[in-house]
Design a protein around this motif. Structure first.
Motif, PDB file in Angstrom:
ATOM      1  N   PHE A  97      11.324   4.367  -1.343  1.00 39.75           N
ATOM      2  CA  PHE A  97      10.152   3.783  -1.995  1.00 39.75           C
ATOM      3  C   PHE A  97      10.174   4.047  -3.495  1.00 39.75           C
ATOM      4  O   PHE A  97       9.973   3.148  -4.310  1.00 39.75           O
ATOM      5  N   LEU A  98      10.421   5.297  -3.885  1.00 37.07           N
ATOM      6  CA  LEU A  98      10.441   5.658  -5.311  1.00 37.07           C
ATOM      7  C   LEU A  98      11.570   4.953  -6.050  1.00 37.07           C
ATOM      8  O   LEU A  98      11.384   4.472  -7.171  1.00 37.07           O
ATOM      9  N   MET A 157       1.808   6.004   0.587  1.00 40.46           N
ATOM     10  CA  MET A 157       2.806   5.549  -0.377  1.00 40.46           C
ATOM     11  C   MET A 157       2.213   4.564  -1.382  1.00 40.46           C
ATOM     12  O   MET A 157       2.561   4.601  -2.559  1.00 40.46           O
ATOM     13  N   VAL A 158       1.315   3.693  -0.939  1.00 37.22           N
ATOM     14  CA  VAL A 158       0.651   2.781  -1.880  1.00 37.22           C
ATOM     15  C   VAL A 158      -0.199   3.584  -2.861  1.00 37.22           C
ATOM     16  O   VAL A 158      -0.252   3.277  -4.050  1.00 37.22           O
ATOM     17  N   ALA A 182       9.344  16.460  -2.202  1.00 41.99           N
ATOM     18  CA  ALA A 182       8.888  17.731  -1.630  1.00 41.99           C
ATOM     19  C   ALA A 182       7.395  17.692  -1.300  1.00 41.99           C
ATOM     20  O   ALA A 182       6.959  18.260  -0.303  1.00 41.99           O
ATOM     21  N   LEU A 183       6.619  17.002  -2.119  1.00 42.70           N
ATOM     22  CA  LEU A 183       5.177  16.941  -1.933  1.00 42.70           C
ATOM     23  C   LEU A 183       4.760  15.995  -0.805  1.00 42.70           C
ATOM     24  O   LEU A 183       3.916  16.330   0.016  1.00 42.70           O
ATOM     25  N   PHE A 184       5.375  14.794  -0.764  1.00 39.49           N
ATOM     26  CA  PHE A 184       4.897  13.754   0.152  1.00 39.49           C
ATOM     27  C   PHE A 184       5.694  13.601   1.444  1.00 39.49           C
ATOM     28  O   PHE A 184       5.146  13.160   2.451  1.00 39.49           O
ATOM     29  N   ALA A 185       6.967  13.940   1.447  1.00 38.62           N
ATOM     30  CA  ALA A 185       7.790  13.712   2.645  1.00 38.62           C
ATOM     31  C   ALA A 185       7.257  14.421   3.888  1.00 38.62           C
ATOM     32  O   ALA A 185       7.243  13.817   4.970  1.00 38.62           O
TER      33      ALA A 185
END
Length: 194
Positions: A97-98, A157-158, A182-185
């Motif tokens: 996504f990033l 993610m949005v 590291a924060l979102f996964a």
């Protein structure tokens, strides 16, 4: 000596007018959102008469749909997310996504889609259909995950995209890919039930 006046309609010679209109529409929809990007302004940016915009695309909604056609095919990104160990899918999803959003060829169009989704029903419908039908349905099928969980992952993610690329909220906007993964996964991984 005065410059010749531009006549309405098609330009003489080989025409790139349709492509020029689409390019201008992507820029203006991205910069201004759906409501503030007028047919007249888009025509001016493309160097054509507004009647030509209507000739090629009909209404503003139809122009928006053509201009905001998603610049990636989910079939090309789904393998990047789905291939590999299930317990790493959250990380792959966030990274993919990033990287898509950081691509300078794609980012302006995506930002335009997100901005327009917040200001117009047409934009919201296009984004919802893309996320629901073309992306989430395929992921749900491949992973056998409840649709609610997929919606939660997509909303996360949005939200990241909105704060990082549209609103450019710090420190999220300048955080490294590794920091964001590291924060979102882990949260995305939890939503996907693996």
């Amino acid at each position: 000596m005065t410059a010749p006046t531009r006549r309405p309609g098609r330009r003489p010679g080989q025409s790139s007018s349709r492509a020029d209109i689409l390019a201008a529409a992507r820029v203006l929809f991205g910069d201004r959102g759906y409501d503030k990007a007028s047919i007249r302004a888009i025509a001016g940016e493309a160097g054509v008469d507004p009647a030509l915009v209507h000739h090629f695309f009909g209404t503003k909604d139809e122009l928006f749909a053509a201009a905001m056609e998603f610049p990636i095919d989910p079939a090309t990104i789904l393998p990047l997310i789905l291939t590999g160990p299930r317990e790493e899918i959250g990380e792959r999803l966030v990274r993919t996504f990033l990287r898509i959003w950081q691509d300078p060829r794609l980012s302006p169009q995506f930002v335009g889609i997100i901005r327009s989704a917040t200001t117009s029903k047409t934009g919201a419908t296009l984004l919802r259909e893309f996320i629901s039908s073309r992306l989430l349905a395929r992921v749900a099928e491949a992973l056998d995950v409840p649709r609610m969980n997929l919606n939660a992952a997509a909303s996360q993610m949005v939200g990241v995209v909105m704060f990082r690329y549209v609103l450019e909220l710090e420190p999220l906007a300048s955080a490294s890919e590794e920091e964001l993964v590291a924060l979102f996964a882990p949260t995305i991984q939890r939503y996907l039930g693996a």
